[in-house]
Design an enzyme around this catalytic site. Structure first.
Site, short mmCIF file in Angstrom:
data_model
loop_
_atom_site.label_atom_id
_atom_site.label_comp_id
_atom_site.label_asym_id
_atom_site.label_seq_id
_atom_site.Cartn_x
_atom_site.Cartn_y
_atom_site.Cartn_z
N ASP A 1 73.00 1.91 3.58
CA ASP A 1 71.93 2.83 3.20
C ASP A 1 71.78 3.95 4.24
O ASP A 1 71.76 3.68 5.45
CB ASP A 1 70.62 2.01 3.12
CG ASP A 1 69.43 2.85 2.73
OD1 ASP A 1 69.37 3.26 1.56
OD2 ASP A 1 68.57 3.11 3.59
N GLU B 1 76.27 5.41 1.78
CA GLU B 1 75.36 6.36 1.14
C GLU B 1 75.16 7.48 2.15
O GLU B 1 74.43 7.35 3.13
CB GLU B 1 74.01 5.73 0.83
CG GLU B 1 73.18 6.69 0.00
CD GLU B 1 71.68 6.66 0.26
OE1 GLU B 1 70.93 7.13 -0.60
OE2 GLU B 1 71.25 6.20 1.32
C1 GLC Z 1 68.17 5.44 0.66
C2 GLC Z 1 67.73 4.63 -0.55
C3 GLC Z 1 66.36 5.07 -0.94
C4 GLC Z 1 65.43 4.81 0.23
C5 GLC Z 1 65.92 5.52 1.48
C6 GLC Z 1 65.19 5.05 2.69
O1 GLC Z 1 68.32 6.78 0.36
O2 GLC Z 1 68.66 4.79 -1.59
O3 GLC Z 1 65.91 4.40 -2.09
O4 GLC Z 1 64.14 5.27 -0.09
O5 GLC Z 1 67.29 5.21 1.71
O6 GLC Z 1 65.55 3.75 3.01
#
Ligand code: GLC
Length: 591
Positions: free
Chosen positions: A244, A306
């Site tokens: 993440d 991500e």
């Molecule tokens: C990422 C997740 C999102 C979350 C953010 C903070 O972007 O996909 O849902 O709010 O991280 O953890």
């Protein structure tokens, strides 16, 4: 059948357009292995399972509730594994289920080596793992390295005093002056990224919500604790992690102010370039260390990043100079095109196909943070047809595809109608311009029973959208023309056609490169099967494509339809005069 290896440079003439495909840069393992079954395909380092499996994101709160509390859970997921297997899914990524105060619905983790009782127990988890294994479905955990919850025991210790041994596990700084944060950095979720903590009179940094303090990745103890947490789940058999917000791990230690851009954002703050808090080079060292952690386990576990990289050059860096970082960087460039543009998709697909690292592309269009494909790409008239077009765009190029639960039935984005119904805090802060992410997180629509078969509760955590009456698995599986039936056929085709299974570098080539409306490409597997032509009309008019594939050694001037929408029957279609309906999909074998 043509053999690309014979031609060092192939020239394809298509109408007025001429281009060259360099010969294959590298050969990997046997195409037969790749063809076997996506989820169990090649288990060699060169041709690992994650190049072939179709990935499917599950937002556990919304997939299936097994105990009637209105929130989905682990046993609910287990009960739907047959569904996922029948669909052709090879790996599920489950968004966070760790203990959490749920400020960010699980992305605020209080303990990385446990599960929130809301979702179930470790025994439930182990049972899910065993049942998934029986069905050849791998399980990917969501790992949240950037920040913890402010309720994490680590943070509670850290904030307790300036001399606490865990003080340096987070980013603490003095303010610039009374009432003034250390600098102008902004939270991604609005307002200052610094929060004053009265106990010690210092500010802590939070890239996301106030309740999500950032960990200090410059501290070796933090790294060790986080790698141990990864091992905890690897020991339980998970096949990897989706990392993440991994580009946000480091901040400029000198606290330079970020550049201010013109205009204001949805939260009323000045627009800002997150220059000193995003994508700092130090992240690559951590990614290499994480890769070593997973590589110590058998079965080729995978890392998925991500990281919203601004261009293919930055995206390529995520694979690592020696291919020693992330195997699957999520491609946000392609996910965020946000309009049906054949030239734009062609350009981006070509770019990532030719990435200098020869890394495996990883595509998606929907997830728990962005509006669903059905409405984001739909034109209000042809949305169902466009959903099929987007399915073909996701599942036929040379890439590992990532689906989001419910996209296979054309679920739509259903944002809350009233501010008081909003669950996602960013919807509360940004209302009405930013309604938050509830709209893309509504419960899965299984059938026409109470709560669309998601839960027996009187209240589900988010409401069931009215569209669930028609858009659900049960109704759509009986309709051969539904979005669901199209996905099923397409996923089966992806499994059965060697050309669509081939993941070697350059098993994809875009054709008809000047066409402003129609995206055309060829997939091939020199080892077996026929080349497969994919034609996607991204416009509301019927179009005609004129293709001459003879320079590729394809002598027969026609294509045999494998799958089309709207359906055009099984007759061969002429390549020199291939008509394609508005937003039509044609997938055909050529030889
Ligand atoms: C990422 C997740 C999102 C979350 C953010 C903070 O972007 O996909 O849902 O709010 O991280 O953890």
């Amino acid at each position: 059948m043509f053999k690309l290896a014979k031609f060092p440079f192939l020239t394809i003439s298509l109408g007025l357009c001429v281009f060259a495909i360099p010969a294959r840069a590298q050969q990997a393992s046997s195409p037969k292995a790749a063809h076997k079954h996506t989820s169990q395909a090649g288990q060699t380092a060169q041709d690992p399972w994650w190049k072939h499996a179709v990935f499917y994101e599950i937002y556990p709160r919304s997939f299936q509730d097994s105990n009637g509390d209105g929130v989905g859970d682990i046993n609910g997921i287990t009960s739907r594994l047959d569904y996922l297997h029948d669909l052709g899914i090879g790996a599920i990524w489950i968004t966070p289920m760790y203990p959490s105060p749920l400020v960010d619905f699980g992305y605020d983790v209080a303990d990385y080596a446990a599960l929130d009782p809301l979702y179930g127990t470790l025994t439930d988890f182990d049972r899910m793992m065993a049942e998934a294994k029986k069905r050849k479905i791998r399980v990917i955990m969501d790992f949240v390295p950037n920040h913890t919850s402010d309720q994490s025991p680590w943070f509670k210790e850290s904030r307790s005093s300036r001399t606490n041994p865990k003080r340096d596990w987070y980013i603490w700084r003095d303010g610039k002056g009374p009432g003034q944060p250390p600098n102008n950095w902004q939270s991604w979720f609005g307002h200052s990224a610094w929060q004053l903590d009265p106990t010690t009179g210092q500010y802590y940094y939070h890239h996301f919500y106030v309740q999500q303090p950032d960990l200090n990745w410059r501290n070796p103890e933090v790294r060790k604790a986080m790698y141990d947490a990864m091992r905890f789940w690897l020991d339980r058999g998970v096949a990897g992690f989706r990392l993440d917000a991994v580009s946000r791990l480091f901040e400029d230690p000198n606290l330079h102010d970020d550049p201010i851009l013109p205009g204001k954002n949805a939260y009323g703050d000045p627009n800002i370039q997150h220059k000193y808090t995003d994508n700092l080079p130090e992240i690559h060292e951590v990614l290499r260390e994480m890769r070593k952690v997973v590589d110590a386990y058998p079965g080729n576990p995978v890392l998925i990043s991500e990281a919203d990289e601004p261009n293919v050059r930055e995206l390529t860096k995520m694979y690592g100079g020696k291919k020693d970082e992330v195997q699957l960087p999520m491609d946000f460039q392609i996910a965020d095109v946000n309009k049906l543009s054949a030239p734009e998709f062609r350009k981006l697909l070509d770019e990532v196909e030719n990435n200098p690292a020869h890394g495996q592309p990883h595509y998606f269009f929907s997830n728990h943070d962005q509006a669903r494909t059905w409405d984001r790409y739909g034109d209000g008239v042809h949305n169902d047809q466009i959903a099929k077009l987007m399915a073909a765009l996701l599942l036929t190029p040379r890439a590992t595809p990532l689906m989001y639960y419910g996209e296979e039935i054309g679920m739509r984005t259903t944002p809350p109608a009233r501010k008081e119904d909003v669950q996602d805090p960013i919807g509360k802060i940004g209302w009405p311009e930013e309604k938050g992410r509830d709209g893309e997180r509504t419960p899965m629509q299984w059938d026409t029973t109470k709560n669309a078969g998601f839960s027996t509760a009187d209240h589900t955590w988010l409401p069931i959208p009215p569209s669930a009456a028609q858009s659900n698995v049960s109704v759509e599986s009986k309709d051969p023309h539904s979005i669901f039936s199209f996905y099923k056929r397409l996923l089966a085709l992806r499994e059965s056609e060697p050309a669509l299974q081939d993941m070697r570098y350059r098993s994809y080539a875009s054709l008809d490169r000047d066409d402003p409306y129609v995206l055309v490409f060829l997939r091939k597997n020199p080892g077996s099967g026929e080349p497969v032509l994919v034609v996607l009309n991204m416009s509301a008019e019927e179009r005609t494509v004129k293709l001459d594939l003879t320079p590729l050694g394809i002598k027969n001037g026609s294509a045999k339809s494998l799958l089309s929408s709207p359906e055009i029957g099984k007759d061969a279609v002429p390549l020199a005069d291939l008509k394609i309906a508005p937003f039509g999909v044609f997938i055909g074998a050529v030889r």
